[in-house]
Design a protein around this motif. Structure first.
Motif, mmCIF file in Angstrom:
data_model
loop_
_atom_site.group_PDB
_atom_site.id
_atom_site.type_symbol
_atom_site.label_atom_id
_atom_site.label_comp_id
_atom_site.label_asym_id
_atom_site.label_seq_id
_atom_site.Cartn_x
_atom_site.Cartn_y
_atom_site.Cartn_z
ATOM 1 N N ARG A 1 0.867 -2.365 -8.680
ATOM 2 C CA ARG A 1 -0.309 -2.569 -7.836
ATOM 3 C C ARG A 1 0.063 -2.642 -6.357
ATOM 4 O O ARG A 1 -0.674 -2.175 -5.501
ATOM 5 C CB ARG A 1 -1.023 -3.861 -8.257
ATOM 6 C CG ARG A 1 -1.597 -3.805 -9.663
ATOM 7 C CD ARG A 1 -2.097 -5.157 -10.115
ATOM 8 N NE ARG A 1 -3.219 -5.600 -9.325
ATOM 9 C CZ ARG A 1 -3.392 -6.849 -8.925
ATOM 10 N NH1 ARG A 1 -2.497 -7.767 -9.219
ATOM 11 N NH2 ARG A 1 -4.460 -7.185 -8.224
ATOM 12 N N ARG A 2 1.201 -3.248 -6.042
ATOM 13 C CA ARG A 2 1.585 -3.445 -4.630
ATOM 14 C C ARG A 2 2.534 -2.367 -4.120
ATOM 15 O O ARG A 2 2.918 -2.400 -2.962
ATOM 16 C CB ARG A 2 2.237 -4.817 -4.473
ATOM 17 C CG ARG A 2 1.435 -5.982 -5.030
ATOM 18 C CD ARG A 2 0.209 -6.282 -4.228
ATOM 19 N NE ARG A 2 -0.493 -7.456 -4.739
ATOM 20 C CZ ARG A 2 -1.577 -7.983 -4.180
ATOM 21 N NH1 ARG A 2 -2.079 -7.414 -3.108
ATOM 22 N NH2 ARG A 2 -2.154 -9.043 -4.704
ATOM 23 N N ARG A 3 2.964 -1.486 -4.984
ATOM 24 C CA ARG A 3 3.880 -0.414 -4.625
ATOM 25 C C ARG A 3 5.097 -0.984 -3.890
ATOM 26 O O ARG A 3 5.883 -1.709 -4.468
ATOM 27 C CB ARG A 3 3.145 0.663 -3.822
ATOM 28 C CG ARG A 3 2.010 1.321 -4.625
ATOM 29 C CD ARG A 3 1.205 2.281 -3.790
ATOM 30 N NE ARG A 3 1.941 3.482 -3.490
ATOM 31 C CZ ARG A 3 1.913 4.582 -4.218
ATOM 32 N NH1 ARG A 3 1.172 4.640 -5.314
ATOM 33 N NH2 ARG A 3 2.596 5.649 -3.872
ATOM 34 N N ASN A 4 5.267 -0.644 -2.596
ATOM 35 C CA ASN A 4 6.460 -1.106 -1.876
ATOM 36 C C ASN A 4 6.205 -2.374 -1.064
ATOM 37 O O ASN A 4 7.001 -2.740 -0.203
ATOM 38 C CB ASN A 4 7.007 -0.006 -0.970
ATOM 39 C CG ASN A 4 6.068 0.303 0.181
ATOM 40 O OD1 ASN A 4 4.860 0.106 0.065
ATOM 41 N ND2 ASN A 4 6.626 0.767 1.293
ATOM 42 N N ASN A 5 5.093 -3.056 -1.345
ATOM 43 C CA ASN A 5 4.820 -4.339 -0.703
ATOM 44 C C ASN A 5 4.903 -5.417 -1.784
ATOM 45 O O ASN A 5 3.925 -5.703 -2.469
ATOM 46 C CB ASN A 5 3.434 -4.324 -0.051
ATOM 47 C CG ASN A 5 3.149 -5.615 0.697
ATOM 48 O OD1 ASN A 5 4.033 -6.192 1.329
ATOM 49 N ND2 ASN A 5 1.911 -6.084 0.620
ATOM 50 N N TRP A 6 6.089 -5.984 -1.935
ATOM 51 C CA TRP A 6 6.324 -6.951 -2.996
ATOM 52 C C TRP A 6 5.844 -8.335 -2.552
ATOM 53 O O TRP A 6 6.245 -8.829 -1.490
ATOM 54 C CB TRP A 6 7.795 -7.015 -3.360
ATOM 55 C CG TRP A 6 8.313 -5.729 -3.971
ATOM 56 C CD1 TRP A 6 7.595 -4.594 -4.245
ATOM 57 C CD2 TRP A 6 9.656 -5.460 -4.379
ATOM 58 N NE1 TRP A 6 8.402 -3.639 -4.804
ATOM 59 C CE2 TRP A 6 9.677 -4.140 -4.904
ATOM 60 C CE3 TRP A 6 10.839 -6.199 -4.365
ATOM 61 C CZ2 TRP A 6 10.838 -3.548 -5.392
ATOM 62 C CZ3 TRP A 6 11.997 -5.615 -4.851
ATOM 63 C CH2 TRP A 6 11.994 -4.305 -5.369
ATOM 64 N N ILE A 7 4.973 -8.950 -3.362
ATOM 65 C CA ILE A 7 4.440 -10.274 -3.046
ATOM 66 C C ILE A 7 5.369 -11.318 -3.654
ATOM 67 O O ILE A 7 5.452 -11.471 -4.878
ATOM 68 C CB ILE A 7 3.007 -10.439 -3.596
ATOM 69 C CG1 ILE A 7 2.112 -9.301 -3.087
ATOM 70 C CG2 ILE A 7 2.442 -11.793 -3.193
ATOM 71 C CD1 ILE A 7 2.025 -9.211 -1.573
ATOM 72 N N LEU A 8 6.064 -12.055 -2.771
ATOM 73 C CA LEU A 8 7.091 -12.996 -3.215
ATOM 74 C C LEU A 8 6.895 -14.343 -2.529
ATOM 75 O O LEU A 8 6.256 -14.436 -1.474
ATOM 76 C CB LEU A 8 8.484 -12.445 -2.890
ATOM 77 C CG LEU A 8 8.802 -11.032 -3.429
ATOM 78 C CD1 LEU A 8 10.139 -10.563 -2.879
ATOM 79 C CD2 LEU A 8 8.792 -11.024 -4.948
#
Length: 301
Positions: free
Chosen positions: A196-203
Motif C-alpha cells: 500500500r505504501r510502496r517506497n514510503n515505509w510507515i515505521l
C-alpha cells in the motif's frame, strides 16, 4: 430459450472477454453463445456489445445491463443454493479472488486442503494482485492480505500477520544495521510495489513516534516473493509479510532489523459481498479457512 440462459451467456462473454474464450470456459460453442447474446439484444431492443472482427466492447447500456445482470443471476443462484443446502447438503462452485502472494507462499494449501475435503464443491481460483470488485466481477469470495479498509464488504479475519524488515547477514555486514527507521533512507532497499505504501515505509521509532521513511534501491517489483528473493541475493533491506520470510528467519538466512518498528497491523481476510443469505458452500469454505489458519499459525515469532 429463457432469458436467464441468455443472461448467463452474455455474462460469460463479458467476463471472458470474448465469445471464443467464453465458449472454451463453459463448454458451449461460440456460435451458440453468439446466438444467445443476439437473442438477448433482440429481446431488449438494445445493443449490448460493439462487435468487430477482432474484438468487442460493451456499450454504455451493455455495461449497465451487465452489472445488474450479475446481481440478478447471483441472487437466483443464491436462492437455488439455499434450497439445495437444505435438501442435499453443500455443493456447487465457488469463484475466488486471491493475490499471487497467497499462492506463492504455502498458504494456498488451505484452498487445496478444502477442495480435497469437499469433493462436491469446485473452486474457481483467480490469482490477481489488483483489487477486484466482487459484485461487479461476480466473485463469491476474496482472500485479501492487507490492512482492511473496505467497509462495504463483510470480512472475517483468518489470521494476523506483521510486516518485518529483513536482510541477510551479508547485507547487514556490508551496509551496517540501521539503528533507527530513518537510517533506511541511506541504505539500499527492495520495494514491493504491491504494498500500500510502496517506497514510503510507515515505521515507528524507539519513542513510539510514527513517520514515513522514503526508501530506494536497486529493484522495485510487484511481488513479495521476488522481494524476498532479492533480499536473499544480498541486494538490500526488504519489508516483507512475516509468513513470506518465516522459514528464512528460522534458518538465519535473513535477520530482522529494527524489530517492533512496523506499526501497521494487518491480516489475512476472507471477504464477501453483503448478502441476506450467505450460500452454504461459501460459509463452509470460510469456516474451514478460519480453522485451517488457527492450526497453521501464520506469524513468524
Amino acid at each position: 430459450m429463457d432469458t436467464l440462459t441468455r443472461m448467463r451467456a452474455f455474462i460469460a462473454v463479458v467476463e471472458n472477454e470474448g465469445f471464443s474464450a467464453a465458449a472454451r470456459k463453459i463448454g458451449r460453442s461460440k456460435a451458440l453463445l453468439s446466438k444467445y447474446v443476439r437473442e438477448l439484444e433482440d429481446e431488449l431492443g438494445a445493443l449490448l456489445l460493439n462487435r468487430t472482427t477482432r474484438q468487442f466492447s460493451l456499450t454504455e447500456l451493455g455495461h449497465t445491463y451487465y452489472i445488474r445482470a450479475v446481481e440478478i443471476v447471483r441472487e437466483i443462484d443464491t436462492l437455488q443454493d439455499m434450497v439445495r443446502d437444505s435438501r442435499e447438503g453443500v455443493r456447487g462452485r465457488i469463484k475466488i479472488a486471491a493475490p499471487r502472494s497467497f499462492a506463492d507462499s504455502s498458504l494456498d494449501q488451505a484452498l487445496i486442503d478444502f477442495a480435497a475435503a469437499n469433493p462436491e464443491i469446485g473452486l474457481d481460483i483467480q490469482l490477481d494482485d489488483r483489487f477486484v470488485d466482487l459484485v461487479e466481477e461476480g466473485f463469491d469470495l476474496a482472500i485479501r492480505v492487507t490492512a482492511l479498509e473496505d467497509s462495504a464488504m463483510i470480512a472475517r479475519r483468518l489470521a494476523p500477520f506483521r510486516l518485518k524488515i529483513v536482510a541477510t547477514p551479508e547485507t547487514i555486514a556490508k551496509y551496517g544495521a540501521p539503528e533507527k527507521p530513518e537510517d533506511l533512507s541511506t541504505r539500499p532497499c527492495i520495494v514491493d510495489t504491491n504494498a500500500r505504501r510502496r517506497n514510503n515505509w510507515i515505521l515507528k521509532d524507539s519513542d513510539g513516534r510514527v513517520a514515513g521513511v522514503t526508501v530506494t534501491g536497486p529493484i522495485e517489483v510487484n511481488s513479495p516473493l521476488s522481494t524476498r528473493a532479492a533480499a536473499l541475493s544480498n541486494l538490500g533491506f526488504a519489508l516483507c509479510p512475516d509468513f513470506i520470510v518465516k522459514d528464512d528467519l528460522a534458518s538465519g538466512a535473513v535477520v530482522e532489523v529494527l524489530p517492533g518498528s512496523t506499526s501497521e497491523e494487518a491480516g489475512i481476510y476472507a471477504v464477501y459481498p453483503h448478502r441476506r443469505y450467505l450460500p452454504g458452500k461459501v460459509r463452509a469454505l470460510v469456516d474451514y479457512l478460519a480453522e485451517w489458519f488457527k492450526d497453521y499459525g501464520t506469524t513468524a515469532t
